[in-house]
Design an enzyme around this catalytic site. Structure first.
Site, PDB file in Angstrom:
ATOM      1  CG  HIS A  15      -1.969  -1.032   1.212  1.00  0.00           C
ATOM      2  ND1 HIS A  15      -3.090  -0.939   2.001  1.00  0.00           N
ATOM      3  CD2 HIS A  15      -2.105  -2.184   0.503  1.00  0.00           C
ATOM      4  CE1 HIS A  15      -3.870  -1.977   1.782  1.00  0.00           C
ATOM      5  NE2 HIS A  15      -3.285  -2.752   0.880  1.00  0.00           N
ATOM      6  CD  GLU A  43      -1.690   4.591   3.429  1.00  0.00           C
ATOM      7  OE1 GLU A  43      -2.799   5.097   3.641  1.00  0.00           O
ATOM      8  OE2 GLU A  43      -1.531   3.642   2.618  1.00  0.00           O
TER       9      GLU A  43
END
Length: 159
Positions: A56, A58
């Protein structure tokens, strides 16, 4: 940091997310890690391009920031993310000791376009025996050896 600076880094996270979609490289998510008012790392969602369900935006940005800063502890850093972090990313942000999160879209906004994390929140609240994912504990006594070694090690690093 003043709000104009926060907006600048959030706009960068948003541009990263848009660019990822436009170039057909992955999902509509972007993240930027900042320390002392300077960008340390930025990344888009890389799940489909890397075939890694943990890639992802992040987490990818955290990995890059850790490498650049040569540390696993991102205390003093702020993360700007184009969407409210999912449970996995939120956990990674906590483990990285990032000081603050700024996000744009909500998890409800993500749900509206097919990214629904609610099932994870629901599952975590259930006892293990009631979860959809079959979970079984085995060989705990054998596994305890590594924990005893760690507990007695003079080389252990608390993280």
């Amino acid at each position: 940091m003043e709000s104009k600076e926060h907006e600048k880094f959030m706009r960068l996270a948003i541009r990263v997310s848009e660019g990822n979609v436009r170039s057909a490289l992955g999902g509509p998510f972007g993240a930027v890690v900042v320390k002392d008012g300077k960008m340390v790392a930025r990344s888009a969602n890389k799940v489909t391009t890397t075939l890694d369900p943990t890639a992802h935006a992040e987490i990818s940005a955290i990995r890059m920031a850790c490498k650049k800063l040569k540390t696993y502890d991102l205390s003093g850093c702020v993360i700007y993310t184009s969407c409210e972090p999912c449970p996995m990313c939120l956990s990674a942000i906590y483990w990285a000791h990032i000081d603050k999160i700024f996000y744009a879209n909500t998890k409800q906004d993500a749900n509206l376009i097919g990214f629904d994390d609610q099932f994870i929140y629901d599952e975590i609240a259930l006892p293990m025996s009631s979860r959809k994912l079959s979970i079984h504990q085995i060989l705990r006594d054998e596994a305890q050896a590594a924990f005893r070694l760690w507990d007695q090690s003079e080389m252990k690093i608390k993280y």
